[in-house]
Write a protein that holds these residues in place. Sequence first.
Motif, mmCIF file in Angstrom:
data_model
loop_
_atom_site.group_PDB
_atom_site.id
_atom_site.type_symbol
_atom_site.label_atom_id
_atom_site.label_comp_id
_atom_site.label_asym_id
_atom_site.label_seq_id
_atom_site.Cartn_x
_atom_site.Cartn_y
_atom_site.Cartn_z
ATOM 1 N N ASN A 16 0.797 -1.217 0.000
ATOM 2 C CA ASN A 16 0.000 0.000 0.000
ATOM 3 C C ASN A 16 0.839 1.279 0.000
ATOM 4 O O ASN A 16 0.334 2.342 0.315
ATOM 5 N N PHE A 17 2.111 1.157 -0.376
ATOM 6 C CA PHE A 17 2.962 2.329 -0.574
ATOM 7 C C PHE A 17 3.709 2.091 -1.871
ATOM 8 O O PHE A 17 4.512 1.152 -1.966
ATOM 9 N N ILE A 18 3.438 2.906 -2.880
ATOM 10 C CA ILE A 18 3.859 2.609 -4.241
ATOM 11 C C ILE A 18 4.744 3.727 -4.782
ATOM 12 O O ILE A 18 4.402 4.904 -4.688
ATOM 13 N N PHE A 19 5.882 3.331 -5.356
ATOM 14 C CA PHE A 19 6.757 4.255 -6.073
ATOM 15 C C PHE A 19 6.594 4.023 -7.578
ATOM 16 O O PHE A 19 6.587 2.877 -8.045
ATOM 17 N N PHE A 20 6.495 5.122 -8.317
ATOM 18 C CA PHE A 20 6.408 5.111 -9.781
ATOM 19 C C PHE A 20 7.604 5.927 -10.254
ATOM 20 O O PHE A 20 7.637 7.148 -10.078
ATOM 21 N N SER A 21 8.628 5.263 -10.802
ATOM 22 C CA SER A 21 9.910 5.947 -10.997
ATOM 23 C C SER A 21 10.372 5.933 -12.443
ATOM 24 O O SER A 21 10.240 4.940 -13.159
ATOM 25 N N ARG A 34 4.593 11.527 3.070
ATOM 26 C CA ARG A 34 3.501 11.066 2.231
ATOM 27 C C ARG A 34 2.775 9.949 2.976
ATOM 28 O O ARG A 34 3.380 8.930 3.316
ATOM 29 N N GLY A 35 1.494 10.163 3.221
ATOM 30 C CA GLY A 35 0.711 9.129 3.889
ATOM 31 C C GLY A 35 1.235 8.769 5.259
ATOM 32 O O GLY A 35 1.127 7.605 5.675
ATOM 33 N N GLY A 36 1.810 9.737 5.963
ATOM 34 C CA GLY A 36 2.349 9.464 7.286
ATOM 35 C C GLY A 36 3.721 8.833 7.281
ATOM 36 O O GLY A 36 4.285 8.556 8.344
ATOM 37 N N VAL A 37 4.300 8.593 6.101
ATOM 38 C CA VAL A 37 5.639 8.024 5.979
ATOM 39 C C VAL A 37 6.626 9.146 5.688
ATOM 40 O O VAL A 37 6.439 9.932 4.748
ATOM 41 N N ARG A 38 7.672 9.234 6.500
ATOM 42 C CA ARG A 38 8.701 10.256 6.308
ATOM 43 C C ARG A 38 9.797 9.715 5.395
ATOM 44 O O ARG A 38 10.467 8.742 5.742
ATOM 45 N N ASN A 69 5.117 -2.749 1.781
ATOM 46 C CA ASN A 69 4.110 -2.886 2.824
ATOM 47 C C ASN A 69 4.138 -1.711 3.784
ATOM 48 O O ASN A 69 5.190 -1.178 4.108
ATOM 49 N N LEU A 70 2.993 -1.353 4.257
ATOM 50 C CA LEU A 70 2.858 -0.549 5.467
ATOM 51 C C LEU A 70 2.172 -1.413 6.518
ATOM 52 O O LEU A 70 1.191 -2.070 6.208
ATOM 53 N N PRO A 71 2.654 -1.432 7.761
ATOM 54 C CA PRO A 71 3.809 -0.677 8.249
ATOM 55 C C PRO A 71 5.113 -1.181 7.657
ATOM 56 O O PRO A 71 5.230 -2.341 7.265
ATOM 57 N N LEU A 72 6.091 -0.273 7.587
ATOM 58 C CA LEU A 72 7.373 -0.589 6.974
ATOM 59 C C LEU A 72 8.185 -1.539 7.831
ATOM 60 O O LEU A 72 8.051 -1.585 9.054
ATOM 61 N N LYS A 73 9.054 -2.278 7.155
ATOM 62 C CA LYS A 73 9.995 -3.133 7.853
ATOM 63 C C LYS A 73 10.996 -2.283 8.639
ATOM 64 O O LYS A 73 11.171 -1.091 8.373
ATOM 65 N N GLU A 119 7.233 -10.692 0.131
ATOM 66 C CA GLU A 119 6.872 -10.623 1.546
ATOM 67 C C GLU A 119 6.730 -9.179 2.013
ATOM 68 O O GLU A 119 5.708 -8.806 2.585
ATOM 69 N N ASN A 120 7.753 -8.359 1.790
ATOM 70 C CA ASN A 120 7.631 -6.953 2.200
ATOM 71 C C ASN A 120 7.729 -5.976 1.026
ATOM 72 O O ASN A 120 7.704 -4.769 1.215
#
Length: 294
Positions: free
Chosen positions: A11-16, A130-134, A234-238, A248-249
């Motif tokens: 649920n946390f996606i990078f488009f690069s 972004r989305g609570g992720v620093r 994944n969120l929460p992050l490893k 898995e993650n």
Amino acid sequence: WGAGQLFAAYNFIFFSTAKTSGAFAPCPTCGAKTVGGMARRATLLSQVRNSLTPGAVLVQVAGPYEFLEAGDVDAPPGAAGPMAAALARLAPDVAALAPEEAAMLARSGVALPTGAVVLGDQPQTRVIARGGVRLGLVFFPMPDKPGGEPNAKLRAATVTAAKGLRAGCDLVIGISPWGSMPEEAFVTANPDVFDVLFGAGAGFGSQAAPQPSARTLWARSHTKGKTIGRLDVNLPLKKPATPWLPGENHHAELLNPDYTVPDDPAIAALWQGAATAAAAPGAPPPYIKHNPLQ
């Protein structure tokens, strides 16, 4: 996965993207088929965005070398303005420019993309949420010359910059123009400094993978926009000390802007309008809408 598919766990996606080299229009491959193009990139971005599950976050990363080849001083004829306009519409969260790109845009009278970081002789850092992720971003310094090896001082300064972000950030991310061989050597020597490294410059393209370090996902763009990197985590992050484990993650893939992907009409029009204005009376513009069956 296709651009519109997403496992709910990620649920946390990078488009690069990077290394597009001013290739606004699709590039020929074999026969009448083509690959790449900013209008197709826009379509894939919309497909990914529209597929997000509730609460999922999309972060778009662009550059360096979106406008020209490493070592060049000019973009392809007529490309600078449409490329800048397309990037303004796509509105990446993170954008980096090599100094020669910034100089070319200035000479052309084209404004830099909003918020873009121009790479310099020392690493630069930014923190965005972004989305609570620093996200702690380290923009790698330029080598003494394009394609050259970064010296020991530059490598050490980059490590120091990343370590300075670790305590206050959830993910530490590198944006590099160094090329595949220096990047691989850097990650091998510093296996636990970056969580994600987006590479550009000379060398191969690859989806994000935990190689050569299991704790760093290293992704590299293919030249001229021929692929787009997608990285889902994944969120929460490893925890930083936990290795990245495919399936898995995180999940990584390359999206393919081939002839089956339709043009985004608004982005395609940017190139058609510029080409029409520059063409001699009666001459066709170089960008032609592509038959979806080709």
